[in-house]
Design a protein around this motif. Sequence first.
Motif, PDB file in Angstrom:
ATOM      1  N   UNK A   1      -6.991  -3.458   0.134  1.00  0.00           N
ATOM      2  CA  UNK A   1      -5.595  -3.423  -0.325  1.00  0.00           C
ATOM      3  C   UNK A   1      -4.821  -4.573  -0.696  1.00  0.00           C
ATOM      4  N   UNK A   2      -4.865  -5.032  -1.528  1.00  0.00           N
ATOM      5  CA  UNK A   2      -4.261  -6.437  -1.200  1.00  0.00           C
ATOM      6  C   UNK A   2      -2.512  -6.321  -0.407  1.00  0.00           C
ATOM      7  N   UNK A   3      -1.813  -5.541  -0.539  1.00  0.00           N
ATOM      8  CA  UNK A   3      -0.538  -5.207  -0.073  1.00  0.00           C
ATOM      9  C   UNK A   3      -0.269  -4.242   0.872  1.00  0.00           C
ATOM     10  N   UNK A   4      -0.506  -5.272   2.479  1.00  0.00           N
ATOM     11  CA  UNK A   4       0.034  -5.019   3.543  1.00  0.00           C
ATOM     12  C   UNK A   4       0.971  -5.087   4.151  1.00  0.00           C
ATOM     13  N   UNK A   5       1.284  -3.686   5.087  1.00  0.00           N
ATOM     14  CA  UNK A   5       2.883  -4.421   5.547  1.00  0.00           C
ATOM     15  C   UNK A   5       2.437  -5.148   7.186  1.00  0.00           C
ATOM     16  N   UNK A   6       2.516  -5.670   7.592  1.00  0.00           N
ATOM     17  CA  UNK A   6       2.795  -6.629   9.334  1.00  0.00           C
ATOM     18  C   UNK A   6       3.651  -7.106   9.909  1.00  0.00           C
ATOM     19  N   UNK A   7       3.643  -6.019  10.932  1.00  0.00           N
ATOM     20  CA  UNK A   7       5.173  -5.822  11.593  1.00  0.00           C
ATOM     21  C   UNK A   7       4.412  -6.645  13.173  1.00  0.00           C
ATOM     22  N   UNK A   8       5.111  -7.087  13.593  1.00  0.00           N
ATOM     23  CA  UNK A   8       5.478  -7.223  15.384  1.00  0.00           C
ATOM     24  C   UNK A   8       6.217  -6.676  16.111  1.00  0.00           C
ATOM     25  N   UNK A   9       5.766  -6.464  17.626  1.00  0.00           N
ATOM     26  CA  UNK A   9       7.094  -5.852  18.255  1.00  0.00           C
ATOM     27  C   UNK A   9       6.594  -6.905  19.366  1.00  0.00           C
ATOM     28  N   UNK A  10       7.559  -7.929  19.502  1.00  0.00           N
ATOM     29  CA  UNK A  10       7.711  -8.736  20.831  1.00  0.00           C
ATOM     30  C   UNK A  10       7.715  -8.241  22.225  1.00  0.00           C
ATOM     31  N   UNK A  11       8.374  -7.152  22.479  1.00  0.00           N
ATOM     32  CA  UNK A  11       8.812  -5.675  23.757  1.00  0.00           C
ATOM     33  C   UNK A  11       6.715  -5.842  24.316  1.00  0.00           C
ATOM     34  N   UNK A  12       6.058  -5.523  23.388  1.00  0.00           N
ATOM     35  CA  UNK A  12       4.630  -4.802  23.720  1.00  0.00           C
ATOM     36  C   UNK A  12       3.286  -5.727  23.480  1.00  0.00           C
ATOM     37  N   UNK A  13       3.424  -6.693  22.038  1.00  0.00           N
ATOM     38  CA  UNK A  13       3.234  -7.924  21.994  1.00  0.00           C
ATOM     39  C   UNK A  13       2.076  -6.949  21.099  1.00  0.00           C
ATOM     40  N   UNK A  14       2.112  -6.081  20.671  1.00  0.00           N
ATOM     41  CA  UNK A  14       1.557  -5.342  19.194  1.00  0.00           C
ATOM     42  C   UNK A  14       1.153  -5.763  18.309  1.00  0.00           C
ATOM     43  N   UNK A  15       0.853  -5.743  17.402  1.00  0.00           N
ATOM     44  CA  UNK A  15       1.001  -5.968  15.800  1.00  0.00           C
ATOM     45  C   UNK A  15       0.413  -4.930  14.638  1.00  0.00           C
ATOM     46  N   UNK A  16       1.514  -4.476  14.141  1.00  0.00           N
ATOM     47  CA  UNK A  16       0.610  -3.270  13.230  1.00  0.00           C
ATOM     48  C   UNK A  16       0.215  -3.885  11.828  1.00  0.00           C
ATOM     49  N   UNK A  17      -0.394  -4.029  11.586  1.00  0.00           N
ATOM     50  CA  UNK A  17      -1.148  -4.116  10.043  1.00  0.00           C
ATOM     51  C   UNK A  17      -1.720  -3.434   9.485  1.00  0.00           C
ATOM     52  N   UNK A  18      -0.986  -2.948   8.078  1.00  0.00           N
ATOM     53  CA  UNK A  18      -0.782  -1.349   7.973  1.00  0.00           C
ATOM     54  C   UNK A  18      -1.748  -0.332   8.384  1.00  0.00           C
ATOM     55  N   UNK A  19      -2.400   0.041   9.028  1.00  0.00           N
ATOM     56  CA  UNK A  19      -2.662   1.253   9.968  1.00  0.00           C
ATOM     57  C   UNK A  19      -3.068   1.702  10.927  1.00  0.00           C
ATOM     58  N   UNK A  20      -3.495   0.434  10.861  1.00  0.00           N
ATOM     59  CA  UNK A  20      -4.461  -0.474  12.568  1.00  0.00           C
ATOM     60  C   UNK A  20      -2.643  -0.866  13.355  1.00  0.00           C
ATOM     61  N   UNK A  21      -2.910  -0.900  14.545  1.00  0.00           N
ATOM     62  CA  UNK A  21      -2.255  -1.310  15.816  1.00  0.00           C
ATOM     63  C   UNK A  21      -3.277  -1.905  16.550  1.00  0.00           C
ATOM     64  N   UNK A  22      -2.836  -2.647  16.716  1.00  0.00           N
ATOM     65  CA  UNK A  22      -3.906  -3.849  18.003  1.00  0.00           C
ATOM     66  C   UNK A  22      -2.725  -4.565  18.814  1.00  0.00           C
ATOM     67  N   UNK A  23      -3.381  -5.326  19.588  1.00  0.00           N
ATOM     68  CA  UNK A  23      -3.071  -6.191  21.018  1.00  0.00           C
ATOM     69  C   UNK A  23      -2.747  -7.816  20.309  1.00  0.00           C
TER      70      UNK A  23
END
Length: 162
Positions: A63-85
């Motif tokens: 899917x060309x449109x994906x939301x990416x969020x970063x949590x600086x407290x936990x150093x976790x990144x969410x890319x669409x439905x996937x969350x990784x360090x």
Amino acid sequence: LAMAKKDIRYYLNGIHFNNIGGKLRIEATDGSQLFVVNTALGNDAPDVKFIVPEVAFKQLPKDPSVEITFNSTTNKVSVGIVTVGAIDGKFPDVDRIIPKNSASNELAQFDWDRVALGQKVLRTLDGKSSFMYDLQFDGGVNVGRMFSRCGNAAFYVMPMRR
């Protein structure tokens, strides 16, 4: 693309997101090629830098449109439905290898398979069959530079070592 795969330089095994002053730069390199996209987020976006590992993108649907969020407290990144360090490391300063002028008397040799990959990527992003191709040289450092006509994406190819 240009992201390293299983490189000992672990910080290259991901895509670097660098937002400063509302200007987002997305970068990926394996040391021989570099892909850069610049875009504006707005002045209210916080200044952050983080590296998203390759595994986060491999698990996504195409899917060309994906939301990416970063949590600086936990150093976790969410890319669409996937969350990784996020990768804990310092991404190279790519401004050091991007040419600033076009003056050199040196002969540069390029891996044309990498040049062809850059053409394919830029055609996909630009949606056109034609694009500008430019070779630029910066002093003693030769760098081939390809960029799309829309101006927000660039694919750089470093010369082969002699």
